[in-house]
Design a protein around this motif. Sequence first.
Motif, PDB file in Angstrom:
ATOM      1  N   LEU A 104       0.779  -1.633   0.198  1.00 34.16           N
ATOM      2  CA  LEU A 104       0.184   0.296  -0.121  1.00 34.16           C
ATOM      3  C   LEU A 104       1.339   1.046  -0.071  1.00 34.16           C
ATOM      4  O   LEU A 104       2.433   1.885   0.448  1.00 34.16           O
ATOM      5  N   MET A 105       0.531   2.211  -0.659  1.00 33.45           N
ATOM      6  CA  MET A 105       0.858   3.629  -0.758  1.00 33.45           C
ATOM      7  C   MET A 105       0.234   4.171  -0.249  1.00 33.45           C
ATOM      8  O   MET A 105      -1.610   4.174  -0.537  1.00 33.45           O
ATOM      9  N   VAL A 106       0.006   5.284   0.700  1.00 36.98           N
ATOM     10  CA  VAL A 106      -0.859   6.070   1.731  1.00 36.98           C
ATOM     11  C   VAL A 106       0.250   7.786   1.948  1.00 36.98           C
ATOM     12  O   VAL A 106       1.408   7.397   1.808  1.00 36.98           O
ATOM     13  N   GLY A 107      -1.025   8.421   1.383  1.00 38.35           N
ATOM     14  CA  GLY A 107       0.279  10.154   1.448  1.00 38.35           C
ATOM     15  C   GLY A 107      -0.782  10.913   2.209  1.00 38.35           C
ATOM     16  O   GLY A 107      -1.589  11.099   2.973  1.00 38.35           O
ATOM     17  N   LEU A 108       0.329  11.157   3.255  1.00 38.35           N
ATOM     18  CA  LEU A 108      -0.976  12.228   4.503  1.00 38.35           C
ATOM     19  C   LEU A 108      -0.006  14.041   3.656  1.00 38.35           C
ATOM     20  O   LEU A 108       0.748  14.593   3.203  1.00 38.35           O
ATOM     21  N   TRP A 109      -1.225  14.887   3.491  1.00 35.60           N
ATOM     22  CA  TRP A 109      -0.851  16.134   2.910  1.00 35.60           C
ATOM     23  C   TRP A 109      -2.303  16.990   3.717  1.00 35.60           C
ATOM     24  O   TRP A 109      -2.857  16.631   4.574  1.00 35.60           O
ATOM     25  N   GLY A 110      -1.161  18.406   3.639  1.00 37.99           N
ATOM     26  CA  GLY A 110      -2.053  19.448   4.379  1.00 37.99           C
ATOM     27  C   GLY A 110      -0.785  20.854   4.586  1.00 37.99           C
ATOM     28  O   GLY A 110       0.017  20.838   3.658  1.00 37.99           O
TER      29      GLY A 110
END
Length: 364
Positions: free
Chosen positions: A43-49
């Motif tokens: 799995l590739m997971v992204g945290l953005w903000g």
Amino acid sequence: MVCEISIQLDRTPLDVAKYPVGIDSQVQVLKRILNLQSKDKVLMVGLWGKGGVGKTTLAKAIFNVVFREFQGSSFLERVRENSNDLVRLQEKLLSEVLLGEKLAIYNVAGGSRLIQDRLCNKKVLIILDDVDNMRQLDALARCCEWFGKGSRIIFTTRNSYLLTSHDVDWNHMYEVKALENGEALELFRKHAFQGNKKIEISSNLVDRVVHYAKGLPLALEVLGSSLYKRGEKEWKSMLQKLADSPCKYINDVLKVSFDGLEDGEKEIFLDIACFFKGQSTKHITKVLEKCGFAGVIIGVKSLIEHSLISEEEGTLQMHDLIQLMGMNIVKEECPNNPGKRSRLWLWDDFLHILSGNAVRLVNV
């Protein structure tokens, strides 16, 4: 068995934050997104903000909670800042995952191939912190097939479109948001007072600083630390200073997102910051198009993806400190002469130069 235990002991957790307020609940959400029970999928997971909202802090916290469930792990911090030497980042990634094994990499293409060859059968946890372009992702974690079954690859970024372009599923993307009022107050007080009960500060002053930060952890930490062991006169002076100009350190962190925009997007952002915050998206788009801007719709979309603005109930909104950053950019065009700036929004400045100078008028 002894060898495996020794390897695990060699892997140490990361220092997360002095006061990790509001982190635990977000870690639990991230654990559900990571779905560690799924052993076969990569799995590739992204945290953005937005900048300063705590993406790196959260990524370190989740790293500490889960890294021992993997055969190898790597946390590459500040990828954007170090991306002028991708070969060194590739070497660091492999060295951390393979626990100090030194591999010679002579170019980016060779490094990409080596990552794939050495990690394709290994269950790994890799976190790439503060990525901002596809070149970095291609060099360090191009696709799921590079890594062994059960691997988890986490990216932190200000640009949600970068995650979409890298085929990160929307349900594997997590927006890190500003703290709610209670947590914001708690974090600020921890930095501003640090248990010191000798100095008493009125709750009104505390509330004013917390309100100014609007839940942004970076601002709460920086302002709280700068006010530690200071009296009420200094608190009032700080608030007066902030009313005139933003804190340079906070402003510089937020400005990174602006610097990454195309020229036309920068102009759209500055107009929204100076004139249009809180107004309807349709109205803003119509006015900017009449002002001669090309590609307003995709420009606004890009600003949203770069975490500089948000669309809420048909209006364009912006964090107060990001708005101040934009206004400060315009002020710095000519600090002592408002008439030579590209935009005017203060009535006193407008009256001062109205008689003698031509200015661009925007009918809002």
